[in-house]
Structures are given as structure tokens and as C-alpha cells.
Design a protein around this motif. Structure first.
Motif, PDB file in Angstrom:
ATOM      1  N   PRO A 144       0.801  -1.223   0.000  1.00 53.57           N
ATOM      2  CA  PRO A 144       0.000   0.000   0.000  1.00 53.57           C
ATOM      3  C   PRO A 144       0.835   1.276   0.000  1.00 53.57           C
ATOM      4  N   TYR A 145       1.989   1.228   0.654  1.00 55.08           N
ATOM      5  CA  TYR A 145       2.863   2.411   0.721  1.00 55.08           C
ATOM      6  C   TYR A 145       3.604   2.612  -0.597  1.00 55.08           C
ATOM      7  N   MET A 146       3.896   1.522  -1.285  1.00 55.99           N
ATOM      8  CA  MET A 146       4.474   1.640  -2.619  1.00 55.99           C
ATOM      9  C   MET A 146       3.453   2.206  -3.597  1.00 55.99           C
ATOM     10  N   ILE A 147       2.221   1.747  -3.488  1.00 52.99           N
ATOM     11  CA  ILE A 147       1.152   2.266  -4.354  1.00 52.99           C
ATOM     12  C   ILE A 147       0.979   3.768  -4.134  1.00 52.99           C
ATOM     13  N   GLU A 148       1.039   4.172  -2.891  1.00 57.25           N
ATOM     14  CA  GLU A 148       0.889   5.599  -2.557  1.00 57.25           C
ATOM     15  C   GLU A 148       1.982   6.445  -3.211  1.00 57.25           C
ATOM     16  N   LYS A 149       3.194   5.901  -3.269  1.00 60.19           N
ATOM     17  CA  LYS A 149       4.320   6.626  -3.867  1.00 60.19           C
ATOM     18  C   LYS A 149       4.401   6.431  -5.383  1.00 60.19           C
ATOM     19  N   GLY A 150       3.685   5.429  -5.901  1.00 60.05           N
ATOM     20  CA  GLY A 150       3.743   5.153  -7.338  1.00 60.05           C
ATOM     21  C   GLY A 150       5.042   4.533  -7.774  1.00 60.05           C
ATOM     22  N   TYR A 151       5.701   3.845  -6.831  1.00 60.65           N
ATOM     23  CA  TYR A 151       7.001   3.239  -7.140  1.00 60.65           C
ATOM     24  C   TYR A 151       7.274   2.093  -6.166  1.00 60.65           C
ATOM     25  N   GLY A 152       7.852   1.034  -6.681  1.00 55.32           N
ATOM     26  CA  GLY A 152       8.281  -0.047  -5.799  1.00 55.32           C
ATOM     27  C   GLY A 152       8.915  -1.188  -6.567  1.00 55.32           C
ATOM     28  N   LYS A 153       9.798  -1.890  -5.889  1.00 49.69           N
ATOM     29  CA  LYS A 153      10.437  -3.087  -6.437  1.00 49.69           C
ATOM     30  C   LYS A 153      10.233  -4.211  -5.419  1.00 49.69           C
ATOM     31  N   ILE A 154       9.536  -5.255  -5.825  1.00 51.03           N
ATOM     32  CA  ILE A 154       9.318  -6.411  -4.968  1.00 51.03           C
ATOM     33  C   ILE A 154      10.007  -7.613  -5.610  1.00 51.03           C
ATOM     34  N   ILE A 155      10.879  -8.245  -4.842  1.00 46.58           N
ATOM     35  CA  ILE A 155      11.625  -9.395  -5.353  1.00 46.58           C
ATOM     36  C   ILE A 155      11.390 -10.567  -4.406  1.00 46.58           C
TER      37      ILE A 155
END
Length: 246
Positions: free
Chosen positions: A126-137
Motif C-alpha cells: 500500500p505504501y508503494m502504491i501511494e508513492k507510485g514506485y516499488g520493487k518487490i523481489i
């Protein structure tokens, strides 16, 4: 530096591949949170990296427990105000042939290796969605792709991780989030090093490159998938196995 000022959570970061990943990421300018159940090792690793001048934090967490994960995530946000990268690296084995595998060992591996990945991603995304950026591995395994004798529980979780990776890549791509997996082969961790020399020699002999992987080999794959160099890659399972299965 490829990840300067990025904030990364690495589960299982106190040992083996996770520790190697923490070192690789720190050297690339990342602020690293080592999230691990092993408090003794976690604190030792934190002290080691702090002495080298890195921005690193150890947080004890039980990835199988959602409340524990949520507490860890809030601690990260309180300190750094963001989470850019999540490495779902934590995992365990409880190997046995199917007819001898206990329900307890089956469930424990599912709780850590599968539910743990679900819990951490659900708490962080949810916090990545809020920032519009994220990398999940996510960490899968060649066992999850090809199966392995005596690893019904482990192989099942690692195969499921592949399914979740592809599902989340479809769900979160439009939100600016890349979701990928790494499938390591035989890697020189403490667990593997305890195997008899005869077994290790056999493992090396069936690998195309004729050697076991080093933790840094897997860590470098994490780094690539966490960097901008992989910005157009999502839903992919990167095999880092020395050519054991081709």
C-alpha cells in the motif's frame, strides 16, 4: 551508486543470501532494514555494518505472523518515511520424504516460505502504491520449478511464490511497481555447507558451471531486479543456478 538513498527491507537478512544481499545493497547506497527472526545474528550483522559506516537497521520479525510484520513495517516508515524495495528472502526447510513428512513440518514451511511472503507484501505494497514506485523481489527456487526429492513442502511453497509473483506483477504494474522472482540453485549457505562432502561433490558435478553458487551470486540478481536497469522487467523468474536445469 545504483540505489543511492533507496530504502530496502530484506527478510532473512541476518544470514546466508540475505546477509550477502544486505552488503551488496549497502555498497550501492541503500538504506537497509535487516528483518529477521534471529535476533542474535541480526544484531551482530547490524553492528558489523554500522562499524563500516552504513545506514542499516535490524528489526526482529516473524514473517509468518501478520501483526509482527505490520509492526516491523511501521518501524521502518517511522525511521525512513518510505519503502522502495522489498526482498522476500526469508525461508526455511524441513525436508523429508512424503510418507515421513509430519503435518507440523509441512505447515511450518508453508507459514514461513509462503504466508511470510504474502504477509510482507500485503503490509508493504500500500505504501508503494501511494508513492507510485516499488520493487518487490521474491525468492523462489529451482525446486519450485522442477521439484526435488524430499521437499514436498519446500517445493510447493517455492512454486506458489512463482504464481504470486506473476499475479502481483499483473495487479501492481499499473501502479509503478515491478514484481519479480529469483530462483536460486544449489548455493553455498550454512545449510548446504553442512551436507556431506560426497553430496556436495555430486551437486557440483551436475551443475553446468561445475560449482555451487555463492550467496553474492544471488544477491547480485536481487540488485539487478531492484535497480532501474530492470525497469521494464516484471513478472519474471530469474534462474540463478549455474545451468543446473536447461
Amino acid at each position: 551508486m545504483r540505489l543511492k538513498d533507496k530504502v530496502a527491507i530484506i527478510t532473512g537478512g541476518a544470514n546466508g543470501i540475505g546477509k550477502a544481499a544486505a552488503e551488496v545493497f549497502l555498497n550501492e547506497g541503500t538504506k537497509v532494514v535487516i528483518a529477521d527472526y534471529d535476533a542474535e545474528s541480526g544484531k551482530q550483522v547490524e553492528s558489523q555494518f554500522l562499524e563500516q559506516g552504513f545506514d542499516v537497521t535490524f528489526l526482529q520479525v516473524n514473517v509468518a505472523d501478520l501483526a509482527s510484520v505490520k509492526t516491523m513495517v511501521q518501524q521502518v516508515l517511522s525511521k525512513y518515511s518510505k519503502i522502495d524495495i522489498l526482498i522476500n528472502n526469508a525461508g526455511i526447510t524441513r525436508d523429508a520424504m512424503l510418507v515421513k513428512m509430519t503435518e507440523e513440518d509441512f505447515n511450518r514451511v508453508l507459514d514461513v516460505n509462503l504466508k511470510g511472503v504474502f504477509n510482507c507484501t500485503q503490509a508493504v505494497v500500500p505504501y508503494m502504491i501511494e508513492k507510485g514506485y516499488g520493487k518487490i523481489i521474491n525468492t523462489s527456487s529451482v525446486s519450485g520449478v522442477y521439484g526435488n526429492v524430499g521437499q514436498t513442502n519446500y517445493a510447493a511453497t517455492k512454486a506458489a511464490v512463482v504464481g504470486m509473483t506473476k499475479t502481483w506483477a499483473k495487479e501492481f504494474g499499473r501502479k509503478g511497481i515491478n514484481v519479480n522472482a529469483v530462483a536460486p540453485g544449489f548455493t553455498r549457505t550454512n545449510m548446504v555447507e553442512k551436507m556431506p562432502e560426497k553430496v556436495l561433490n555430486h551437486m557440483e558435478s551436475i551443475v553446468s558451471l561445475q560449482r555451487l553458487g555463492e550467496p553474492k551470486d544471488i544477491a547480485n540478481a536481487y540488485l539487478f531486479l531492484a535497480s532501474d536497469e530492470s525497469s521494464y522487467i516484471t513478472g519474471h523468474v530469474l534462474h540463478v543456478d549455474g545451468g543446473i536445469m536447461m
